[in-house]
Scaffold this active site. Structure first.
Site, short mmCIF file in Angstrom:
data_model
loop_
_atom_site.label_atom_id
_atom_site.label_comp_id
_atom_site.label_asym_id
_atom_site.label_seq_id
_atom_site.Cartn_x
_atom_site.Cartn_y
_atom_site.Cartn_z
N HIS A 1 33.55 87.13 30.42
CA HIS A 1 32.17 86.71 30.25
C HIS A 1 32.21 85.67 29.13
O HIS A 1 32.99 85.82 28.18
CB HIS A 1 31.28 87.84 29.72
CG HIS A 1 31.18 89.05 30.59
ND1 HIS A 1 31.96 90.15 30.41
CD2 HIS A 1 30.34 89.34 31.61
CE1 HIS A 1 31.61 91.08 31.29
NE2 HIS A 1 30.64 90.61 32.04
N HIS B 1 30.68 101.42 41.62
CA HIS B 1 29.26 101.23 41.97
C HIS B 1 28.95 101.83 43.34
O HIS B 1 27.87 102.40 43.53
CB HIS B 1 28.89 99.75 41.92
CG HIS B 1 29.08 99.13 40.57
ND1 HIS B 1 28.84 97.81 40.31
CD2 HIS B 1 29.49 99.67 39.39
CE1 HIS B 1 29.08 97.55 39.04
NE2 HIS B 1 29.49 98.67 38.46
N LYS C 1 25.01 96.88 42.17
CA LYS C 1 25.09 98.15 41.41
C LYS C 1 23.74 98.84 41.55
O LYS C 1 22.70 98.17 41.45
CB LYS C 1 25.41 97.87 39.94
CG LYS C 1 25.66 99.13 39.11
CD LYS C 1 26.13 98.81 37.70
CE LYS C 1 26.46 100.07 36.93
NZ LYS C 1 26.92 99.82 35.56
N ASP D 1 33.73 104.10 35.08
CA ASP D 1 34.79 103.12 34.85
C ASP D 1 36.14 103.76 34.59
O ASP D 1 36.88 103.35 33.68
CB ASP D 1 34.42 102.20 33.66
CG ASP D 1 33.44 101.12 34.09
OD1 ASP D 1 33.62 100.55 35.17
OD2 ASP D 1 32.49 100.84 33.32
N ASP E 1 36.19 94.66 42.41
CA ASP E 1 36.32 95.36 41.13
C ASP E 1 36.87 96.75 41.44
O ASP E 1 36.20 97.57 42.07
CB ASP E 1 34.97 95.48 40.41
CG ASP E 1 34.62 94.21 39.64
OD1 ASP E 1 35.41 93.24 39.67
OD2 ASP E 1 33.55 94.19 39.00
N GLU F 1 27.66 90.89 42.49
CA GLU F 1 28.16 92.27 42.34
C GLU F 1 27.00 93.26 42.38
O GLU F 1 26.17 93.30 41.47
CB GLU F 1 28.91 92.38 41.01
CG GLU F 1 29.43 93.76 40.74
CD GLU F 1 30.26 93.83 39.46
OE1 GLU F 1 30.65 92.76 38.93
OE2 GLU F 1 30.50 94.94 38.98
N ASP G 1 32.73 87.14 25.82
CA ASP G 1 34.00 87.84 25.53
C ASP G 1 34.95 86.90 24.81
O ASP G 1 35.79 87.33 24.00
CB ASP G 1 34.72 88.26 26.83
CG ASP G 1 33.94 89.26 27.65
OD1 ASP G 1 33.13 89.99 27.07
OD2 ASP G 1 34.18 89.32 28.87
N ASP H 1 38.19 96.54 37.12
CA ASP H 1 37.05 96.55 36.19
C ASP H 1 36.81 98.02 35.85
O ASP H 1 36.19 98.76 36.62
CB ASP H 1 35.81 95.92 36.85
CG ASP H 1 34.67 95.81 35.84
OD1 ASP H 1 34.92 96.00 34.64
OD2 ASP H 1 33.52 95.56 36.25
N MET I 1 38.75 84.55 37.02
CA MET I 1 37.32 84.67 37.31
C MET I 1 36.52 84.50 36.02
O MET I 1 36.96 84.93 34.96
CB MET I 1 37.05 86.06 37.94
CG MET I 1 35.61 86.35 38.29
SD MET I 1 34.70 87.08 36.93
CE MET I 1 34.78 88.82 37.28
N ASP J 1 28.05 105.01 35.50
CA ASP J 1 29.26 104.22 35.75
C ASP J 1 30.37 104.69 34.81
O ASP J 1 30.35 104.41 33.62
CB ASP J 1 28.93 102.75 35.48
CG ASP J 1 29.99 101.81 36.03
OD1 ASP J 1 31.03 102.28 36.51
OD2 ASP J 1 29.76 100.59 35.98
N GLU K 1 32.28 96.93 43.82
CA GLU K 1 33.06 97.68 42.83
C GLU K 1 33.16 99.13 43.30
O GLU K 1 32.14 99.73 43.67
CB GLU K 1 32.37 97.60 41.45
CG GLU K 1 33.03 98.52 40.42
CD GLU K 1 32.57 98.28 38.99
OE1 GLU K 1 32.57 97.12 38.54
OE2 GLU K 1 32.19 99.27 38.34
C1 GCO Z 1 29.30 97.03 34.87
C2 GCO Z 1 29.80 95.87 35.69
C3 GCO Z 1 30.37 94.75 34.88
C4 GCO Z 1 30.55 93.49 35.68
C5 GCO Z 1 30.87 92.34 34.81
C6 GCO Z 1 31.21 91.10 35.59
O1 GCO Z 1 28.95 98.01 35.49
O2 GCO Z 1 29.25 96.94 33.65
O3 GCO Z 1 30.74 96.37 36.57
O4 GCO Z 1 31.58 95.15 34.31
O5 GCO Z 1 31.56 93.66 36.64
O6 GCO Z 1 29.80 92.11 33.98
O7 GCO Z 1 30.13 90.34 35.77
MN MN Z 2 32.15 95.35 37.80
MN MN Z 3 30.69 98.66 36.73
#
Ligand code: GCO
Ligand code: MN
Ligand code: MN
Length: 388
Positions: free
Chosen positions: A55, A221, A184, A258, A246, A182, A58, A288, A89, A256, A218
């Site tokens: 990002h 998600h 979610k 992760d 992702d 993406e 980042d 991700d 990306m 989420d 993802e």
């Molecule tokens: C989340 C998302 C993010 C995006 C990222 C890319 O749930 O936080 O998955 O990690 O993938 O912001 O744009």
């Molecule tokens: Mn993501």
């Molecule tokens: Mn996510």
């Protein structure tokens, strides 16, 4: 026995935010210290990761002056060369700053939407300079808690206007980006617009340049929404819209999480790998996900190495599956063939339809066909458990 060591040619990638994640959550402070972006890229490169994603914020702190920005960009390019790692990306942080508290592209305030567009355009410039070919849009704040505050219709209309604007910007600049939206379902908003792969696929067709835009599904998600990730990825691929992925892991119907790739639902994850590898999917195998909060700095790299290793093991299982005589025989047997009927159904003609209407069927006889899915799944199960 294969070593399952990652190589650049495996095209693994990570978001810088994944490895730089400090373990903060809504209930607790960070448990790890800040990892600076250049060290982050270097450490990924050293481990044979092919690409990094970022990002804007980042890499370059929000509000940094030009001098600092240029210094970081120079340093980034140097590390990319020295450690043979590409920028695969780029994406925009449109969720952290409080200005986006009620959305970026879908904010009621045109000044916020304009600021969001400006932030994206600036980072598209940087992404292109670093060689990124994919630009991801995750609308984390594009949602509501209070439905009285915003209609889905006006939100989607604004989203469309912004996406159209940015497609035109990229075209005008001559950038070669493919955009990937993406989905979610929720978090951080109570409900997020464009909640699933299906929503995104439908939305894309309403854009000015639908061919420029695809999906970035993802694993986490899909599973948050209780959906089958393999089906999500598979439908996006069939539509020619799987522009980015992702990868991670997630217990279903929760926030989420992760989690590290493969650490939950190994069978569904196996099919995701199978889909990507059987189809020689061209994108990066992108993770991700976040290291567990309990981990220290070393644990972060265990997490990176573990994710890639699990992917390679699952890929090996895919090869076993494809070579397994029993499995392949069952798959052959369960597919009926009837060339004449298939021809009739393949394309509609009025004559064909008359023939089809006149055809006689014996549904009871058809229903007797054996479908040994118990045997098929057990065999896969044994293969995944390492005893096949
Ligand atoms: C989340 C998302 C993010 C995006 C990222 C890319 O749930 O936080 O998955 O990690 O993938 O912001 O744009
Ligand atoms: Mn993501
Ligand atoms: Mn996510």
């Amino acid at each position: 026995m294969a070593s399952f060591k990652p190589k650049k040619e495996h095209r693994f990638s990570f978001g810088l935010w994944c490895t730089a994640n400090r373990g903060r959550d809504p209930f607790g402070e960070e448990t790890r210290s800040r990892l600076d972006p250049l060290t982050n890229i270097k450490e990924l490169g050293k481990r044979n990761v092919y690409g990094f994603n970022f990002h804007d914020d980042d890499l370059i702190p929000f509000g940094a002056n030009l001098q600092l920005r240029n210094k970081i960009i120079k340093g980034t390019k140097q590390i990319m060369r020295d450690y043979n790692i590409v920028c695969s990306m780029a994406t925009t942080n449109l969720f952290y700053h409080r200005v986006f508290k009620d959305g970026a592209f879908t904010s009621h305030d045109p000044r916020v939407r304009a600021f969001a567009l400006q932030k994206v355009m600036k980072n598209m410039d940087l992404g292109a300079e670093l060689g990124a070919k994919t630009y991801v849009f995750w609308g984390g704040r594009e949602g509501t808690e209070v439905d009285a505050s915003k209609t889905p219709g006006e939100a989607i209309k604004r989203y469309r206007e912004c996406m159209n604007y940015l497609c035109s910007y990229a075209r005008h600049q001559g950038y070669n980006y493919r955009f990937a939206i993406e989905p979610k379902p929720n978090e951080p908003r109570g409900d997020i617009f464009l909640a699933t792969t299906g929503h995104v696929l439908a939305f894309i067709e309403t854009l000015d340049y639908p061919e420029m835009v695809g999906v970035n599904p993802e694993i986490e998600h899909s599973r948050m929404a209780g959906l089958n990730t393999y089906h999500d990825f598979g439908q996006a691929m069939e539509a020619g819209k799987l522009y980015h992925v992702d990868l991670g892991a997630q217990k279903p119907n929760r926030f989420d999480q992760d989690l590290r790739f493969g650490s939950e639902d190994i069978k569904e994850t196996f099919f995701v790998v199978k889909l990507l590898e059987d189809n020689n999917w061209a994108g990066t195998r992108n993770f991700d996900e976040h290291p567990y909060r309990n981990e220290d700095e070393k644990g972060v790299w265990d997490f990176v190495e573990g994710s890639m290793k699990t992917y390679l093991i699952l890929w090996d299982k895919v090869r076993q599956f494809n070579a397994d005589k029993k499995i392949q025989q069952i798959l052959k047997d369960i597919h009926g063939t009837d060339p004449a009927l298939e021809h009739l159904m393949g394309r509609y003609t009025p004559e064909g339809a008359s023939k089809l209407r006149a055809q006689s069927f014996d549904p009871m006889a058809l229903s007797k066909k054996r479908l040994p899915y118990e045997e098929l799944d057990q065999r896969l199960q044994e293969l995944l458990m390492g005893v096949a």
